[in-house]
Design a protein around this motif. Structure first.
Motif, short mmCIF file in Angstrom:
data_model
loop_
_atom_site.label_atom_id
_atom_site.label_comp_id
_atom_site.label_asym_id
_atom_site.label_seq_id
_atom_site.Cartn_x
_atom_site.Cartn_y
_atom_site.Cartn_z
N LEU A 1 -9.60 1.43 3.82
CA LEU A 1 -8.30 0.81 4.01
C LEU A 1 -8.28 -0.49 3.22
O LEU A 1 -8.98 -1.43 3.56
N ALA A 2 -7.53 -0.53 2.17
CA ALA A 2 -7.47 -1.74 1.35
C ALA A 2 -6.74 -2.82 2.13
O ALA A 2 -5.65 -2.62 2.62
N ALA A 3 -7.38 -3.96 2.26
CA ALA A 3 -6.78 -5.09 2.97
C ALA A 3 -6.13 -6.00 1.94
O ALA A 3 -6.71 -6.95 1.47
N LEU A 4 -4.92 -5.66 1.56
CA LEU A 4 -4.21 -6.41 0.54
C LEU A 4 -3.32 -7.44 1.19
O LEU A 4 -2.84 -7.27 2.30
N ALA A 5 -3.09 -8.52 0.49
CA ALA A 5 -2.18 -9.55 1.00
C ALA A 5 -0.76 -9.03 0.85
O ALA A 5 -0.20 -9.02 -0.22
N ALA B 1 -9.28 -12.18 3.26
CA ALA B 1 -8.03 -11.43 3.19
C ALA B 1 -8.02 -10.32 2.14
O ALA B 1 -7.40 -9.29 2.34
N LEU B 2 -8.69 -10.46 1.03
CA LEU B 2 -8.66 -9.44 -0.01
C LEU B 2 -9.83 -8.47 0.05
O LEU B 2 -9.99 -7.65 -0.85
N ASP B 3 -10.64 -8.53 1.08
CA ASP B 3 -11.73 -7.57 1.25
C ASP B 3 -11.17 -6.21 1.64
O ASP B 3 -10.04 -6.09 2.10
#
Length: 119
Positions: A7-11, A72-74
């Motif tokens: 799950l990409a944790a994008l801002a 946050a971008l992990d």
């Protein structure tokens, strides 16, 4: 059978402008599991806080058990069994520019936050 779910944790707008995405929302009672089919994704809010945006008016908050040192971008790598993620389920974090994930971390319970109805 275990499936690793990336799950990409994008801002996203949920976390835009460093505002509190839970501001003005009312917390409900914590629950042990969260159904993934109704979620738009899991997002890292800070080093020990994960948010899940549900379609509609609800945001779920999950703290981590212990310190996880997330940013946050992990990217979250979640061990998923079935269609739910539950308290004590394991996940790891992959930092941008790296290829080796972190140690395992675990989810705390999931607390729903809803917008109050408009008058």
């Amino acid at each position: 059978m275990m499936r690793a779910l990336l799950l990409a944790a994008l801002a996203l707008p949920l976390l835009a402008a460093k505002s509190d995405p839970l501001a003005g929302r009312i917390a409900g009672p914590p629950e042990n599991c969260l159904t993934l089919t109704t979620q738009q994704g899991l997002y890292i809010a800070d080093e020990n806080l994960i948010l899940a945006q549900q379609t509609g008016r609800r945001i779920w908050k999950a703290n981590t058990i212990g310190r996880c040192s997330m940013q946050a971008l992990d990217t979250l790598i979640v061990d998923v069994y079935g269609s739910q993620v539950c308290r004590n389920d394991r996940f790891r974090v992959l930092r941008a520019g790296t290829s080796i994930p972190s140690q395992y971390c675990r989810f705390e319970s999931f607390t729903p936050y809803e917008k109050p109805p408009k008058n």
